[in-house]
Design a protein around this motif. Structure first.
Motif, mmCIF file in Angstrom:
data_model
loop_
_atom_site.group_PDB
_atom_site.id
_atom_site.type_symbol
_atom_site.label_atom_id
_atom_site.label_comp_id
_atom_site.label_asym_id
_atom_site.label_seq_id
_atom_site.Cartn_x
_atom_site.Cartn_y
_atom_site.Cartn_z
ATOM 1 N N LEU A 35 -3.823 2.127 12.362
ATOM 2 C CA LEU A 35 -5.232 2.203 12.763
ATOM 3 C C LEU A 35 -5.454 1.459 14.076
ATOM 4 C CD1 LEU A 35 -6.875 1.620 9.287
ATOM 5 C CD2 LEU A 35 -6.747 3.773 10.556
ATOM 6 N N ARG A 36 -6.246 2.033 14.968
ATOM 7 C CA ARG A 36 -6.452 1.446 16.290
ATOM 8 C C ARG A 36 -7.188 0.114 16.234
ATOM 9 N NH1 ARG A 36 -11.652 2.198 17.782
ATOM 10 N NH2 ARG A 36 -12.751 3.934 16.832
ATOM 11 N N PHE A 37 -7.984 -0.128 15.190
ATOM 12 C CA PHE A 37 -8.728 -1.381 15.077
ATOM 13 C C PHE A 37 -8.007 -2.405 14.209
ATOM 14 C CE2 PHE A 37 -10.340 1.602 11.925
ATOM 15 C CZ PHE A 37 -10.164 0.893 10.755
ATOM 16 N N ALA A 38 -6.815 -2.056 13.744
ATOM 17 C CA ALA A 38 -6.053 -2.976 12.901
ATOM 18 C C ALA A 38 -5.219 -3.901 13.775
ATOM 19 C CB ALA A 38 -5.145 -2.197 11.957
ATOM 20 N N GLU A 39 -5.085 -5.103 13.315
ATOM 21 C CA GLU A 39 -4.330 -6.113 14.044
ATOM 22 C C GLU A 39 -3.268 -6.679 13.106
ATOM 23 O OE1 GLU A 39 -5.533 -10.506 15.455
ATOM 24 O OE2 GLU A 39 -6.840 -8.905 16.156
ATOM 25 N N ALA B 169 0.838 -1.205 0.000
ATOM 26 C CA ALA B 169 0.000 0.000 0.000
ATOM 27 C C ALA B 169 0.871 1.252 0.000
ATOM 28 C CB ALA B 169 -0.931 -0.009 1.206
ATOM 29 N N GLU B 170 1.920 1.229 0.781
ATOM 30 C CA GLU B 170 2.824 2.383 0.871
ATOM 31 C C GLU B 170 3.493 2.660 -0.474
ATOM 32 O OE1 GLU B 170 4.327 5.629 2.757
ATOM 33 O OE2 GLU B 170 2.915 4.211 3.634
ATOM 34 N N LEU C 172 -12.622 -5.642 -0.090
ATOM 35 C CA LEU C 172 -13.343 -4.382 -0.234
ATOM 36 C C LEU C 172 -12.362 -3.299 -0.633
ATOM 37 C CD1 LEU C 172 -15.494 -4.461 3.016
ATOM 38 C CD2 LEU C 172 -16.198 -5.090 0.706
ATOM 39 N N ASN C 173 -12.768 -2.482 -1.573
ATOM 40 C CA ASN C 173 -11.959 -1.328 -1.964
ATOM 41 C C ASN C 173 -12.376 -0.169 -1.060
ATOM 42 O OD1 ASN C 173 -10.769 0.923 -3.127
ATOM 43 N ND2 ASN C 173 -11.022 0.149 -5.193
ATOM 44 N N PRO C 174 -11.452 0.353 -0.239
ATOM 45 C CA PRO C 174 -11.824 1.396 0.723
ATOM 46 C C PRO C 174 -12.081 2.761 0.099
ATOM 47 C CG PRO C 174 -9.478 0.971 0.839
ATOM 48 C CD PRO C 174 -10.056 -0.040 -0.111
ATOM 49 N N ILE C 175 -11.816 2.879 -1.169
ATOM 50 C CA ILE C 175 -12.006 4.189 -1.818
ATOM 51 C C ILE C 175 -13.375 4.286 -2.444
ATOM 52 C CG2 ILE C 175 -11.185 5.721 -3.623
ATOM 53 C CD1 ILE C 175 -8.413 4.702 -3.101
ATOM 54 N N ALA D 198 -0.218 5.542 2.714
ATOM 55 C CA ALA D 198 -1.340 4.605 2.863
ATOM 56 C C ALA D 198 -0.985 3.419 3.760
ATOM 57 C CB ALA D 198 -1.804 4.100 1.500
ATOM 58 N N GLY D 199 0.174 2.828 3.539
ATOM 59 C CA GLY D 199 0.583 1.684 4.352
ATOM 60 C C GLY D 199 0.847 2.078 5.789
ATOM 61 N N ARG D 200 1.498 3.196 5.964
ATOM 62 C CA ARG D 200 1.781 3.700 7.322
ATOM 63 C C ARG D 200 0.474 3.976 8.059
ATOM 64 N NH1 ARG D 200 6.679 5.596 8.667
ATOM 65 N NH2 ARG D 200 7.157 5.786 6.461
#
Length: 92
Positions: free
Chosen positions: A28-32, A14-15, A89-92, A21-23
């Motif tokens: 994100l707080r909900f990312a694992e 992504a970066e 899912l495409n987040p855009i 984007a990758g950073r």
């Protein structure tokens, strides 16, 4: 709460596509962050024609499905997952 598993290779991919984007995704707080295991590697070997970051994320998603864990795969290019059985899912 939605938990999104983010592989390190996906963050790097992504970066490389969109600076920051990758950073952002990795912070994100909900990312694992999910480590890549031998079981993931076995699944990824089934997709010889799929680029490594995609196979990596798809294999982690398949293992989550097998374990009964909810998982959302995000991708700016969902078509890259064709043949893996994963529909991101495409987040855009």
């Amino acid at each position: 709460m939605i938990v999104t598993d983010i592989t390190l290779s996906s963050s790097v991919a992504a970066e490389r596509q969109v600076a920051g984007a990758g950073r952002h995704a990795a912070s994100l707080r909900f990312a694992e962050n999910v480590p890549f295991t031998a079981a993931h590697a076995v699944d990824a070997m089934d997709w010889a024609r799929v680029d490594w970051p995609v196979a990596h994320a798809a294999a982690i998603a398949w293992q989550a499905v097998k374990a009964g864990d909810p998982l959302t795969v995000l991708s700016l290019e969902p078509e890259l997952y064709a043949g893996t059985g994963i529909t991101p899912l495409n987040p855009i």
